[in-house]
Design an enzyme around this catalytic site. Structure first.
Site, PDB file in Angstrom:
ATOM      1  N   ARG A  69      16.174   2.335   6.564  1.00 25.51           N
ATOM      2  CA  ARG A  69      17.517   2.743   6.159  1.00 25.51           C
ATOM      3  C   ARG A  69      17.827   2.000   4.869  1.00 25.51           C
ATOM      4  NH1 ARG A  69      20.237   6.661   7.241  1.00 25.51           N
ATOM      5  NH2 ARG A  69      22.260   5.631   7.369  1.00 25.51           N
ATOM      6  N   ARG A 111      23.167  -7.351  20.248  1.00 22.50           N
ATOM      7  CA  ARG A 111      23.309  -8.636  19.572  1.00 22.50           C
ATOM      8  C   ARG A 111      24.765  -9.035  19.319  1.00 22.50           C
ATOM      9  NH1 ARG A 111      20.418  -9.117  14.464  1.00 22.50           N
ATOM     10  NH2 ARG A 111      22.177  -9.140  13.023  1.00 22.50           N
ATOM     11  N   TYR A 151      13.310  -6.501  12.522  1.00 20.76           N
ATOM     12  CA  TYR A 151      14.670  -6.907  12.181  1.00 20.76           C
ATOM     13  C   TYR A 151      14.721  -8.423  12.274  1.00 20.76           C
ATOM     14  CZ  TYR A 151      19.605  -7.032  11.614  1.00 20.76           C
ATOM     15  OH  TYR A 151      20.840  -7.275  11.091  1.00 20.76           O
ATOM     16  N   ARG A 155      33.294 -11.791  24.262  1.00 23.57           N
ATOM     17  CA  ARG A 155      33.783 -13.089  24.736  1.00 23.57           C
ATOM     18  C   ARG A 155      35.134 -12.981  25.410  1.00 23.57           C
ATOM     19  NH1 ARG A 155      33.064 -15.374  19.451  1.00 23.57           N
ATOM     20  NH2 ARG A 155      30.863 -15.908  19.297  1.00 23.57           N
ATOM     21  N   GLU A 167      30.284  -0.988   0.901  1.00 16.64           N
ATOM     22  CA  GLU A 167      28.908  -0.793   1.362  1.00 16.64           C
ATOM     23  C   GLU A 167      28.775   0.559   2.055  1.00 16.64           C
ATOM     24  OE1 GLU A 167      27.317  -4.421   3.110  1.00 16.64           O
ATOM     25  OE2 GLU A 167      26.218  -3.204   4.556  1.00 16.64           O
ATOM     26  N   ASP A 218      16.577 -12.045  11.021  1.00 22.76           N
ATOM     27  CA  ASP A 218      17.609 -12.779  10.302  1.00 22.76           C
ATOM     28  C   ASP A 218      16.942 -13.820   9.408  1.00 22.76           C
ATOM     29  OD1 ASP A 218      20.019 -11.594  11.019  1.00 22.76           O
ATOM     30  OD2 ASP A 218      20.117 -12.671  12.920  1.00 22.76           O
ATOM     31  N   ARG A 265      31.701  -1.235   5.362  1.00 19.85           N
ATOM     32  CA  ARG A 265      32.423  -2.497   5.217  1.00 19.85           C
ATOM     33  C   ARG A 265      32.739  -2.786   3.759  1.00 19.85           C
ATOM     34  NH1 ARG A 265      27.705  -6.498   7.709  1.00 19.85           N
ATOM     35  NH2 ARG A 265      26.034  -5.705   6.425  1.00 19.85           N
TER      36      ARG A 265
HETATM   37  P1  FAD Z   1      12.878  -9.923   1.211  1.00 16.70           P
HETATM   38  O1  FAD Z   1      14.137 -10.681   0.971  1.00 16.70           O
HETATM   39  O2  FAD Z   1      12.932  -8.447   1.256  1.00 16.70           O
HETATM   40  O3  FAD Z   1      11.819 -10.390   0.115  1.00 16.70           O
HETATM   41  C1  FAD Z   1      10.641  -9.688  -0.174  1.00 16.70           C
HETATM   42  C2  FAD Z   1      10.381  -9.839  -1.661  1.00 16.70           C
HETATM   43  O4  FAD Z   1       9.095  -9.287  -1.955  1.00 16.70           O
HETATM   44  C3  FAD Z   1      11.385  -9.078  -2.516  1.00 16.70           C
HETATM   45  O5  FAD Z   1      11.929  -9.932  -3.493  1.00 16.70           O
HETATM   46  C4  FAD Z   1      10.550  -7.951  -3.125  1.00 16.70           C
HETATM   47  O6  FAD Z   1      10.999  -7.574  -4.411  1.00 16.70           O
HETATM   48  C5  FAD Z   1       9.175  -8.585  -3.173  1.00 16.70           C
HETATM   49  N1  FAD Z   1       8.079  -7.601  -3.196  1.00 16.70           N
HETATM   50  C6  FAD Z   1       7.904  -6.557  -2.362  1.00 16.70           C
HETATM   51  N2  FAD Z   1       6.797  -5.867  -2.702  1.00 16.70           N
HETATM   52  C7  FAD Z   1       6.270  -6.497  -3.772  1.00 16.70           C
HETATM   53  C8  FAD Z   1       5.118  -6.238  -4.597  1.00 16.70           C
HETATM   54  N3  FAD Z   1       4.333  -5.189  -4.381  1.00 16.70           N
HETATM   55  N4  FAD Z   1       4.873  -7.096  -5.612  1.00 16.70           N
HETATM   56  C9  FAD Z   1       5.678  -8.141  -5.866  1.00 16.70           C
HETATM   57  N5  FAD Z   1       6.779  -8.420  -5.126  1.00 16.70           N
HETATM   58  C10 FAD Z   1       7.059  -7.606  -4.088  1.00 16.70           C
HETATM   59  N6  FAD Z   1      20.233 -12.273   7.729  1.00 16.70           N
HETATM   60  C11 FAD Z   1      21.018 -13.252   8.199  1.00 16.70           C
HETATM   61  O7  FAD Z   1      20.520 -14.259   8.731  1.00 16.70           O
HETATM   62  N7  FAD Z   1      22.396 -13.201   8.049  1.00 16.70           N
HETATM   63  C12 FAD Z   1      23.017 -12.159   7.447  1.00 16.70           C
HETATM   64  O8  FAD Z   1      24.243 -12.143   7.337  1.00 16.70           O
HETATM   65  C13 FAD Z   1      22.201 -11.096   6.962  1.00 16.70           C
HETATM   66  N8  FAD Z   1      22.767 -10.036   6.349  1.00 16.70           N
HETATM   67  C14 FAD Z   1      21.978  -9.032   5.881  1.00 16.70           C
HETATM   68  C15 FAD Z   1      22.603  -7.972   5.245  1.00 16.70           C
HETATM   69  C16 FAD Z   1      21.833  -6.931   4.736  1.00 16.70           C
HETATM   70  C17 FAD Z   1      22.518  -5.789   4.047  1.00 16.70           C
HETATM   71  C18 FAD Z   1      20.415  -6.970   4.891  1.00 16.70           C
HETATM   72  C19 FAD Z   1      19.568  -5.848   4.348  1.00 16.70           C
HETATM   73  C20 FAD Z   1      19.794  -8.034   5.505  1.00 16.70           C
HETATM   74  C21 FAD Z   1      20.567  -9.085   6.019  1.00 16.70           C
HETATM   75  N9  FAD Z   1      19.979 -10.187   6.629  1.00 16.70           N
HETATM   76  C22 FAD Z   1      20.787 -11.195   7.119  1.00 16.70           C
HETATM   77  C23 FAD Z   1      18.504 -10.311   6.750  1.00 16.70           C
HETATM   78  C24 FAD Z   1      17.891 -11.086   5.554  1.00 16.70           C
HETATM   79  O9  FAD Z   1      18.149 -10.398   4.352  1.00 16.70           O
HETATM   80  C25 FAD Z   1      16.372 -11.204   5.750  1.00 16.70           C
HETATM   81  O10 FAD Z   1      16.090 -11.852   6.970  1.00 16.70           O
HETATM   82  C26 FAD Z   1      15.637 -11.989   4.655  1.00 16.70           C
HETATM   83  O11 FAD Z   1      16.180 -11.811   3.392  1.00 16.70           O
HETATM   84  C27 FAD Z   1      14.189 -11.526   4.640  1.00 16.70           C
HETATM   85  O12 FAD Z   1      13.398 -12.260   3.734  1.00 16.70           O
HETATM   86  P2  FAD Z   1      11.941 -11.733   3.345  1.00 16.70           P
HETATM   87  O13 FAD Z   1      11.344 -12.759   2.451  1.00 16.70           O
HETATM   88  O14 FAD Z   1      11.205 -11.348   4.555  1.00 16.70           O
HETATM   89  O15 FAD Z   1      12.201 -10.349   2.595  1.00 16.70           O
HETATM   90  N1  UDP Z   2      28.794  -2.670  15.157  1.00 13.11           N
HETATM   91  C1  UDP Z   2      29.872  -1.872  15.464  1.00 13.11           C
HETATM   92  N2  UDP Z   2      31.085  -2.131  14.887  1.00 13.11           N
HETATM   93  C2  UDP Z   2      31.256  -3.158  14.025  1.00 13.11           C
HETATM   94  C3  UDP Z   2      30.143  -3.981  13.708  1.00 13.11           C
HETATM   95  C4  UDP Z   2      28.930  -3.702  14.298  1.00 13.11           C
HETATM   96  O1  UDP Z   2      29.744  -0.936  16.233  1.00 13.11           O
HETATM   97  O2  UDP Z   2      32.381  -3.350  13.526  1.00 13.11           O
HETATM   98  C5  UDP Z   2      27.485  -2.336  15.784  1.00 13.11           C
HETATM   99  C6  UDP Z   2      26.660  -1.366  14.961  1.00 13.11           C
HETATM  100  O3  UDP Z   2      25.980  -0.527  15.857  1.00 13.11           O
HETATM  101  C7  UDP Z   2      25.685  -2.262  14.232  1.00 13.11           C
HETATM  102  C8  UDP Z   2      25.413  -3.303  15.323  1.00 13.11           C
HETATM  103  O4  UDP Z   2      26.687  -3.473  15.969  1.00 13.11           O
HETATM  104  O5  UDP Z   2      24.529  -1.561  13.852  1.00 13.11           O
HETATM  105  C9  UDP Z   2      24.905  -4.622  14.798  1.00 13.11           C
HETATM  106  O6  UDP Z   2      25.878  -5.175  13.963  1.00 13.11           O
HETATM  107  P1  UDP Z   2      25.583  -6.382  12.992  1.00 13.11           P
HETATM  108  O7  UDP Z   2      26.821  -6.795  12.317  1.00 13.11           O
HETATM  109  O8  UDP Z   2      24.800  -7.383  13.755  1.00 13.11           O
HETATM  110  O9  UDP Z   2      24.651  -5.598  11.973  1.00 13.11           O
HETATM  111  P2  UDP Z   2      23.883  -5.972  10.660  1.00 13.11           P
HETATM  112  O10 UDP Z   2      24.133  -7.410  10.358  1.00 13.11           O
HETATM  113  O11 UDP Z   2      22.486  -5.659  11.045  1.00 13.11           O
HETATM  114  O12 UDP Z   2      24.431  -5.037   9.653  1.00 13.11           O
END
Ligand code: FAD
Ligand code: UDP
Length: 367
Positions: free
Chosen positions: A250, A173, A350, A177, A302, A352, A281
């Site tokens: 994870r 992903r 996975y 470039r 993090e 977004d 990060r």
């Molecule tokens: P969640 O946000 O997990 O919501 C689920 C909710 O259900 C939670 O509030 C939880 O408490 C609740 N719940 C669970 N079980 C129960 C229960 N039994 N009873 C009541 N409530 C419950 N996406 C991007 O597009 N850009 C990004 O830069 C990006 N960065 C990310 C960075 C990290 C570290 C992570 C982990 C994810 C990232 N994502 C990013 C992905 C993004 O977080 C998710 O796509 C999105 O938040 C998922 O929404 P959801 O509603 O499916 O899940």
């Molecule tokens: N990655 C890397 N170096 C970086 C950033 C990302 O090798 O500086 C790799 C790493 O394997 C990571 C994957 O690219 O798991 C996806 O990165 P992304 O930033 O999309 O991850 P996420 O948003 O899921 O944390």
């Protein structure tokens, strides 16, 4: 017997909030229950020192779906933030994603795309077959020099496994470039909601009954009797009481500090790609916005972590073993009457943010 609600939505993350918002607009009676003490799931932001802090990790909204972009912009305005992370290894800094700025710093005779390709093509010769793991995939994308400085350490910290044992798709992903463009994403639309993600979700849930600190599993039968349909957004395996075994996840540990200085690192996201530090990060939250006048700054280190009971399930582990188990659970889910499974945890995908919103909008359209 007539039930009190048409839909009971378990979870107020983006899936739950989008579906609640759209169903309410269709005139349905909706209740959202959320086990945390706040709405928003993992996109939740909290105001600290006048800065919107991304409590569960940095979230940058980016999408190619115009309908999703228009939908989120109907609630709040988005700023012009473009993600351009910096990668630090030892005393060196590089631009991400891999682009001409990166290549010209890695190889000191690179000025043009042709120069960069010469190096990359030479280095990738060592992989003479279809890549079978992440290491081979990375080398065949950008060569060994970049793999060793910018990919290997970061990836091994993130997943706690050697790159030779990780699936190739994880790295696919990341853009590569041959232009001097540091934008991390290729999507047409990108930005951060002004006022924070919590404001976005508050607007989505306006006029909808929400019960916080309420866990579905504390009273499953009662909740099921309350509504005609359940929308479940929690972990897929938990819904079935782990009857087929546990899916793997994870997790992350966040160490957040308020610093008495205005500008700690000059960028919202700095990746640490080597093994010399344990974090992957450092996020400086005020740089996601352009109007912060705070004399302080909030930074988050993090640390990737294995998932243990009681932690948050941040990333699904979509290897063959877990995907096969998730398929078995999906089979069970398809047989559950009047329950919709949606979102990152319930679909074990996975996803977004834009994918989650898109899936929720499509689901409502199909109902
Ligand atoms: P969640 O946000 O997990 O919501 C689920 C909710 O259900 C939670 O509030 C939880 O408490 C609740 N719940 C669970 N079980 C129960 C229960 N039994 N009873 C009541 N409530 C419950 N996406 C991007 O597009 N850009 C990004 O830069 C990006 N960065 C990310 C960075 C990290 C570290 C992570 C982990 C994810 C990232 N994502 C990013 C992905 C993004 O977080 C998710 O796509 C999105 O938040 C998922 O929404 P959801 O509603 O499916 O899940
Ligand atoms: N990655 C890397 N170096 C970086 C950033 C990302 O090798 O500086 C790799 C790493 O394997 C990571 C994957 O690219 O798991 C996806 O990165 P992304 O930033 O999309 O991850 P996420 O948003 O899921 O944390």
């Amino acid at each position: 017997m007539e039930k009190k609600y048409d839909y009971l939505i378990v979870g107020s993350g983006l899936f739950g909030s989008t579906i609640a918002n759209r169903l309410k607009r269709e005139g349905k009676k909706v209740l959202v229950i959320e086990k945390r003490n706040h709405i928003g799931g993992n996109v939740y932001t909290e105001n600290v020192e006048g800065i919107n802090v991304h409590k569960y990790g940095a979230h940058i909204f980016h999408t190619d779906y115009k309908d999703v972009w228009d939908y989120v912009n109907s609630f709040v305005e988005f700023n012009r933030y473009t993600n351009s992370p910096i990668a630090r290894i030892g005393n060196e800094v590089y631009n991400m994603p891999f682009n001409m700025n990166t290549f010209s710093k890695i190889w000191n005779d690179v000025f043009t795309p042709e120069d960069a390709l010469r190096h990359i093509n030479e280095e990738k010769k060592e992989i003479d077959h279809e890549p079978t793991n992440l290491e081979e995939q990375a080398i065949s994308l950008v060569g060994r020099s970049i793999y060793e400085k910018l990919i290997k350490g970061y990836t091994e910290k993130q997943w706690n496994r050697p790159c030779t044992e990780l699936p190739a798709f994880i790295i696919k992903r990341l853009p590569v470039r041959l232009t001097y463009d540091n934008n991390y994403f290729n999507d047409r639309y990108q930005g951060i909601p002004m006022g924070g993600y919590t404001k976005l979700v508050e607007k989505m849930l306006e006029g909808i009954e929400v019960k916080l600190n309420t866990d579905f599993f504390d009273n499953v039968e009662e909740y099921k009797n309350m509504a005609t349909t359940i929308v479940y957004t929690g972990p897929l395996d938990e819904y079935f009481n782990y009857s087929l075994g546990k899916l793997e996840y994870r997790s992350l540990k966040f160490d957040t500090k308020i610093l008495d200085e205005q500008n700690y690192q000059g960028n919202a996201v700095v990746n640490y790609t080597g093994h010399e530090v344990d974090y992957t990060r450092v996020i400086e939250h005020k740089h996601f916005e352009f109007d912060s006048t705070s004399p302080k700054t909030v930074v988050t280190f993090e640390y990737p972590s294995d998932y243990v009971e009681g932690m948050e399930k941040y990333y699904t582990v979509n290897d063959d073993k877990n995907n096969a188990l998730a398929d078995q659970y999906r089979d069970l889910a398809s047989k559950e009457e009047n329950v919709i499974f949606g979102g990152r945890l319930a679909e074990y995908k996975y996803y977004d943010m834009d994918d989650v919103i898109k899936a929720a909008l499509d689901k409502v359209n199909s109902l």
